[in-house]
Design a protein around this motif. Structure first.
Motif, short mmCIF file in Angstrom:
data_model
loop_
_atom_site.label_atom_id
_atom_site.label_comp_id
_atom_site.label_asym_id
_atom_site.label_seq_id
_atom_site.Cartn_x
_atom_site.Cartn_y
_atom_site.Cartn_z
N ASP A 40 5.04 -2.12 6.27
CA ASP A 40 4.40 -1.38 7.36
C ASP A 40 5.28 -0.25 7.89
O ASP A 40 4.80 0.84 8.17
CB ASP A 40 4.06 -2.34 8.51
CG ASP A 40 2.97 -3.32 8.10
OD1 ASP A 40 2.22 -3.00 7.16
OD2 ASP A 40 2.89 -4.39 8.72
N ASP A 41 6.57 -0.51 8.04
CA ASP A 41 7.42 0.48 8.70
C ASP A 41 8.59 0.94 7.85
O ASP A 41 9.43 1.70 8.33
CB ASP A 41 7.96 -0.09 10.02
CG ASP A 41 8.68 -1.42 9.81
OD1 ASP A 41 8.71 -1.91 8.66
OD2 ASP A 41 9.23 -1.96 10.80
N THR A 68 14.83 1.74 3.55
CA THR A 68 14.78 2.84 4.49
C THR A 68 14.64 2.30 5.91
O THR A 68 14.30 1.14 6.13
CB THR A 68 13.60 3.78 4.19
OG1 THR A 68 12.36 3.05 4.36
CG2 THR A 68 13.69 4.29 2.76
N ALA A 69 14.88 3.18 6.88
CA ALA A 69 14.80 2.78 8.28
C ALA A 69 13.35 2.66 8.70
O ALA A 69 12.47 3.34 8.16
CB ALA A 69 15.51 3.80 9.17
N THR A 126 0.85 -1.19 0.00
CA THR A 126 0.00 0.00 0.00
C THR A 126 0.88 1.24 0.00
O THR A 126 1.64 1.46 0.96
CB THR A 126 -0.91 0.03 1.23
OG1 THR A 126 -1.70 -1.16 1.26
CG2 THR A 126 -1.81 1.25 1.21
N PRO A 127 0.82 2.03 -1.07
CA PRO A 127 1.68 3.23 -1.11
C PRO A 127 1.41 4.15 0.07
O PRO A 127 0.26 4.42 0.41
CB PRO A 127 1.30 3.88 -2.45
CG PRO A 127 0.75 2.78 -3.28
CD PRO A 127 0.04 1.87 -2.31
#
Length: 392
Positions: free
Chosen positions: A325-326, A390-391, A285-286
């Protein structure tokens, strides 16, 4: 202003005590009257010296008297003892104002021992005077209690001064920290601007170099029409590079387009410039990552496309964007360069030089580290894969 008012009160209290005492002690004997006069005289002289010391270093700020502090305590003790001894004489109770002033002032000293030392000397003098004159319980007990009250007042002043000094120090530290933060923010902004301009120029000049090198190879094989087309593309790329450079700084403070849309635009530009297919796929999901994260992934995709055009000309490139999700993961894959020395038209494929001196992967990795991300690059089964994550 506060120091001036305080000294006016001290001088007024001394004058009042002196005149009040002299008016009431006319009936005293010569020796007793001499004691009272001596006490008032010593107190007046001591107060003059006390005022000069504070005027020299700053009124109403005992903490600014480091050199005279010990001598000042001694003078206050002498004044307190003289005034306390004389106050126990009949009709001389008004002189208690002298030890009360000195005890209050000593109590405000930064050194905790100053207040009790002056208080003890004054109390001892009062009790000695009471023994000499046979004073009653009111003087023996009441006067020392008055000095204890004065000591508490001085202690409250000392606490107030310490808190004020600490607050001033904290304010100075906060101001210094604010200035340092502003300086760091300016340096960070300069570094970001320099990094963005570098990346834009590296991407534009890299593509421009590829076009020129390809055109030169075509001219060597007398394919002038194709070479002219490449030179036209190179001219357009140089103009676009200047436009992108102007937009780079503005992009630092403005909202960037959605990441999938930006990657689609890069894929189209890659086809227009190099005639190499580039596809974009999106999974998950963008979401809307921060502008710094979006810009970092865009620059990574640009560098990967430029490297693919340099080292695997004509090979398809796949950009896979995975929203979790993150975090967000961008994976760019392309087959390694063909061993054949010609392109699809039979013309030899030139060996393209690296414009950035081989620092492309290092630059991408450093950029991701700034946002807490990671970057991996490896060749597996004839495919070159770059993964930017990415983090959380």
């Amino acid at each position: 202003m506060l120091g001036t008012v305080l000294w006016a009160l001290r001088v007024g209290a001394l004058l009042f005590a002196g005149f009040e005492t002299f008016g009431r002690t006319a009936s005293l004997g010569g020796g007793e009257r001499a004691v009272v006069i001596t006490a008032v005289t010593l107190s007046a002289l001591g107060m003059v010296w006390w005022w000069r010391q504070e005027a020299r270093h700053g009124l109403a700020d005992p903490a600014r008297l480091p050199a005279a502090s010990t001598r000042l305590v001694v003078v206050l003790a002498v004044m307190g003892a003289a005034g306390g001894f004389a106050s126990s004489f009949p009709q001389a109770g008004a002189l208690l104002a002298i030890p009360m002033m000195t005890v209050s002032r000593a109590g405000s000293e930064p050194r905790l021992a100053a207040g009790p030392a002056v208080t003890c000397s004054a109390v001892a003098a009062i009790e000695a005077g009471a023994l000499v004159t046979g004073a009653g319980t009111g003087i023996v007990l009441g006067f020392p209690l008055g000095l204890l009250v004065a000591l508490l007042i001085g202690g409250s002043r000392r606490a107030y001064r310490l808190v004020a000094a600490q607050n001033a120090e904290r304010l100075a530290q906060a101001e210094e920290l604010r200035v340092q933060q502003q300086r760091n923010a300016v340096l960070d902004e300069r570094a970001r601007i320099a990094r963005e301009i570098h990346d834009v120029l590296a991407h534009s000049l890299g593509a421009l170099s590829i076009q020129i090198q390809t055109a030169r190879t075509l001219l060597e094989h007398e394919q002038t029409q194709r070479a002219a087309g490449l030179l036209d593309t190179a001219q357009r790329l140089s103009a676009e590079g200047l436009v992108e450079t102007r937009r780079a700084v503005q992009a630092l403070r403005t909202d960037t387009p959605p990441l999938p849309q930006t990657l689609e635009r890069l894929a189209e530009e890659h086809w227009d410039r190099h005639r190499s297919p580039a596809t974009v796929t999106v999974a998950g999901t963008p979401s809307a990552p921060s502008p710094e994260t979006t810009l970092c992934l865009v620059r990574t995709a640009q560098e990967c496309l430029t490297n693919a055009a340099k080292h695997a000309a004509g090979q398809p490139v796949r950009l896979a964007l995975d929203y979790e999700d993150d975090h967000v993961t961008l994976t760019v894959t392309n087959p390694l360069g063909s061993a054949a020395g010609t392109d699809g038209t039979g013309a030899p494929r030139p060996r393209l030089a690296t414009v950035n001196g081989g620092y492309g992967l290092t630059g991408m990795r450093e950029r991701l580290l700034l946002i807490g991300g990671t970057l991996t690059a490896e060749a597996t089964a004839g495919t070159w894969t770059v993964t930017a994550r990415t983090a959380p």
